[in-house]
Design a protein around this motif. Sequence first.
Motif, PDB file in Angstrom:
ATOM      1  N   PRO A 123      -6.628  -4.799  -5.959  1.00  0.00           N
ATOM      2  CA  PRO A 123      -7.394  -5.058  -7.157  1.00  0.00           C
ATOM      3  C   PRO A 123      -8.625  -4.663  -6.941  1.00  0.00           C
ATOM      4  O   PRO A 123      -9.393  -4.567  -5.759  1.00  0.00           O
ATOM      5  CB  PRO A 123      -7.567  -6.479  -7.241  1.00  0.00           C
ATOM      6  N   ALA A 124      -9.398  -3.790  -7.834  1.00  0.00           N
ATOM      7  CA  ALA A 124     -10.809  -3.521  -7.816  1.00  0.00           C
ATOM      8  C   ALA A 124     -11.752  -4.697  -7.685  1.00  0.00           C
ATOM      9  O   ALA A 124     -11.584  -5.705  -8.760  1.00  0.00           O
ATOM     10  CB  ALA A 124     -11.232  -2.563  -8.834  1.00  0.00           C
ATOM     11  N   PRO A 125     -12.487  -4.785  -6.872  1.00  0.00           N
ATOM     12  CA  PRO A 125     -13.275  -5.918  -6.627  1.00  0.00           C
ATOM     13  C   PRO A 125     -14.344  -6.210  -7.870  1.00  0.00           C
ATOM     14  O   PRO A 125     -14.688  -7.410  -8.079  1.00  0.00           O
ATOM     15  CB  PRO A 125     -14.335  -5.707  -5.510  1.00  0.00           C
ATOM     16  N   ASP A 126     -14.789  -5.111  -8.583  1.00  0.00           N
ATOM     17  CA  ASP A 126     -15.764  -5.557  -9.686  1.00  0.00           C
ATOM     18  C   ASP A 126     -15.105  -5.635 -11.019  1.00  0.00           C
ATOM     19  O   ASP A 126     -15.624  -5.868 -12.265  1.00  0.00           O
ATOM     20  CB  ASP A 126     -16.588  -4.331  -9.753  1.00  0.00           C
ATOM     21  N   ASP A 127     -13.536  -5.457 -10.983  1.00  0.00           N
ATOM     22  CA  ASP A 127     -12.823  -5.712 -12.272  1.00  0.00           C
ATOM     23  C   ASP A 127     -11.529  -5.769 -12.063  1.00  0.00           C
ATOM     24  O   ASP A 127     -10.689  -5.026 -11.443  1.00  0.00           O
ATOM     25  CB  ASP A 127     -12.844  -4.423 -13.159  1.00  0.00           C
ATOM     26  N   GLY A 128     -11.065  -7.147 -12.217  1.00  0.00           N
ATOM     27  CA  GLY A 128      -9.660  -7.670 -11.733  1.00  0.00           C
ATOM     28  C   GLY A 128      -8.469  -6.968 -12.484  1.00  0.00           C
ATOM     29  O   GLY A 128      -7.386  -6.955 -11.890  1.00  0.00           O
ATOM     30  N   ARG A 129      -8.925  -6.017 -13.558  1.00  0.00           N
ATOM     31  CA  ARG A 129      -7.861  -5.676 -14.286  1.00  0.00           C
ATOM     32  C   ARG A 129      -7.448  -4.190 -13.761  1.00  0.00           C
ATOM     33  O   ARG A 129      -6.320  -3.624 -14.040  1.00  0.00           O
ATOM     34  CB  ARG A 129      -8.289  -5.257 -15.899  1.00  0.00           C
ATOM     35  N   SER A 130      -8.526  -3.540 -13.029  1.00  0.00           N
ATOM     36  CA  SER A 130      -8.446  -2.529 -12.466  1.00  0.00           C
ATOM     37  C   SER A 130      -7.935  -2.531 -11.053  1.00  0.00           C
ATOM     38  O   SER A 130      -8.022  -3.401 -10.288  1.00  0.00           O
ATOM     39  CB  SER A 130      -9.685  -1.604 -12.271  1.00  0.00           C
ATOM     40  N   VAL A 131      -7.219  -1.167 -10.448  1.00  0.00           N
ATOM     41  CA  VAL A 131      -6.785  -1.270  -8.912  1.00  0.00           C
ATOM     42  C   VAL A 131      -7.464  -0.262  -8.425  1.00  0.00           C
ATOM     43  O   VAL A 131      -7.852   0.992  -9.001  1.00  0.00           O
ATOM     44  CB  VAL A 131      -5.132  -0.948  -8.897  1.00  0.00           C
ATOM     45  N   LEU A 132      -7.472  -0.047  -7.060  1.00  0.00           N
ATOM     46  CA  LEU A 132      -7.991   1.079  -6.353  1.00  0.00           C
ATOM     47  C   LEU A 132      -6.827   1.207  -5.221  1.00  0.00           C
ATOM     48  O   LEU A 132      -5.894   0.676  -5.139  1.00  0.00           O
ATOM     49  CB  LEU A 132      -9.015   0.776  -5.507  1.00  0.00           C
ATOM     50  N   VAL A 133      -6.597   2.819  -5.174  1.00  0.00           N
ATOM     51  CA  VAL A 133      -5.562   3.312  -4.360  1.00  0.00           C
ATOM     52  C   VAL A 133      -6.011   3.562  -2.977  1.00  0.00           C
ATOM     53  O   VAL A 133      -7.267   4.322  -2.879  1.00  0.00           O
ATOM     54  CB  VAL A 133      -4.951   4.471  -4.966  1.00  0.00           C
ATOM     55  N   ARG A 134      -5.456   2.974  -2.000  1.00  0.00           N
ATOM     56  CA  ARG A 134      -6.154   2.986  -0.737  1.00  0.00           C
ATOM     57  C   ARG A 134      -5.145   3.698   0.257  1.00  0.00           C
ATOM     58  O   ARG A 134      -3.918   3.194   0.397  1.00  0.00           O
ATOM     59  CB  ARG A 134      -6.402   1.819  -0.038  1.00  0.00           C
ATOM     60  N   LEU A 135      -5.731   4.697   0.934  1.00  0.00           N
ATOM     61  CA  LEU A 135      -4.794   5.277   2.141  1.00  0.00           C
ATOM     62  C   LEU A 135      -4.457   4.453   3.366  1.00  0.00           C
ATOM     63  O   LEU A 135      -5.332   3.624   3.883  1.00  0.00           O
ATOM     64  CB  LEU A 135      -5.674   6.316   2.548  1.00  0.00           C
ATOM     65  N   THR A 136      -3.010   4.275   3.771  1.00  0.00           N
ATOM     66  CA  THR A 136      -2.804   3.296   4.847  1.00  0.00           C
ATOM     67  C   THR A 136      -2.962   4.153   6.082  1.00  0.00           C
ATOM     68  O   THR A 136      -3.117   5.410   6.151  1.00  0.00           O
ATOM     69  CB  THR A 136      -1.467   3.039   4.641  1.00  0.00           C
ATOM     70  N   ASP A 137      -3.130   3.405   7.382  1.00  0.00           N
ATOM     71  CA  ASP A 137      -2.971   4.092   8.637  1.00  0.00           C
ATOM     72  C   ASP A 137      -1.918   5.204   8.667  1.00  0.00           C
ATOM     73  O   ASP A 137      -2.179   6.207   9.079  1.00  0.00           O
ATOM     74  CB  ASP A 137      -2.884   3.158   9.655  1.00  0.00           C
ATOM     75  N   ALA A 138      -0.562   4.800   8.150  1.00  0.00           N
ATOM     76  CA  ALA A 138       0.470   5.991   8.062  1.00  0.00           C
ATOM     77  C   ALA A 138      -0.008   6.937   7.309  1.00  0.00           C
ATOM     78  O   ALA A 138       0.298   8.331   7.797  1.00  0.00           O
ATOM     79  CB  ALA A 138       1.664   5.264   7.753  1.00  0.00           C
ATOM     80  N   GLY A 139      -0.656   6.924   6.263  1.00  0.00           N
ATOM     81  CA  GLY A 139      -0.934   7.937   5.352  1.00  0.00           C
ATOM     82  C   GLY A 139      -1.862   8.881   5.959  1.00  0.00           C
ATOM     83  O   GLY A 139      -1.810   9.981   5.587  1.00  0.00           O
ATOM     84  N   ALA A 140      -2.681   8.512   6.561  1.00  0.00           N
ATOM     85  CA  ALA A 140      -3.982   8.995   7.289  1.00  0.00           C
ATOM     86  C   ALA A 140      -3.270   9.825   8.347  1.00  0.00           C
ATOM     87  O   ALA A 140      -3.726  11.050   8.420  1.00  0.00           O
ATOM     88  CB  ALA A 140      -5.102   8.112   7.627  1.00  0.00           C
ATOM     89  N   ALA A 141      -2.414   9.187   9.102  1.00  0.00           N
ATOM     90  CA  ALA A 141      -1.792  10.123  10.347  1.00  0.00           C
ATOM     91  C   ALA A 141      -1.137  11.153   9.839  1.00  0.00           C
ATOM     92  O   ALA A 141      -1.306  12.264  10.128  1.00  0.00           O
ATOM     93  CB  ALA A 141      -0.899   9.101  10.972  1.00  0.00           C
ATOM     94  N   VAL A 142      -0.273  11.063   8.529  1.00  0.00           N
ATOM     95  CA  VAL A 142       0.622  12.328   8.150  1.00  0.00           C
ATOM     96  C   VAL A 142      -0.356  13.255   7.439  1.00  0.00           C
ATOM     97  O   VAL A 142      -0.089  14.304   7.741  1.00  0.00           O
ATOM     98  CB  VAL A 142       1.485  11.617   7.199  1.00  0.00           C
TER      99      VAL A 142
END
Length: 186
Positions: A123-142
């Motif tokens: 969830p986006a910290p400033d808007d509970g209706r929005s989301v953020l997409v975050r790279l995982t450690d596995a995603g960063a490695a690949v």
Amino acid sequence: MDPTGGSPEAGAVRPGGPEAGTDEVDRIVAAWRRVAPELDVEPLEVLSRVARLAHHLDRLRRSAFAAHELETWEFDVLAALRRAGEPHELSPGQLVVQTLVTSGTMTNRVDRLARRGLVQRRPAPDDGRSVLVRLTDAGAAVVDAALADLVRAEHRMLAVLPAAERRALAALLRRVAAPFEAPPGT
């Protein structure tokens, strides 16, 4: 057809080929000038080479990404997140702008990457209706490994040009592309 009247396979090394200063585009342009002399086909000399080079680059990139079990679109999304810097997250809207796809397409892509454990939604910290997409450690490695392979392959592709010519080519292509790359709303 080559200047000698033969019909060698496309891409085959032959006398008068790239090492002698001619290529398939030269033959195509010469043929158009012969059959349609009233047309100014000069743009083909540049843009046909750009199109052919784009085809070769696409194959090179697909190969580099496939070695890491990535599709080109997966690399594009992961790379956008990686380039964002810590904490390697963007809104779906920012990803849409950076990857030039629709919001529906991006939703599907994020879903697929999340199932593979390469990204996660939060969830986006400033808007509970929005989301953020975050790279995982596995995603960063690949994405880091795929980028390293891609850059090595692209260096090999451009090795026919000295550094100064690569910089000049980049500047010229930037000028041609600029009208198509203007930020939204300008």
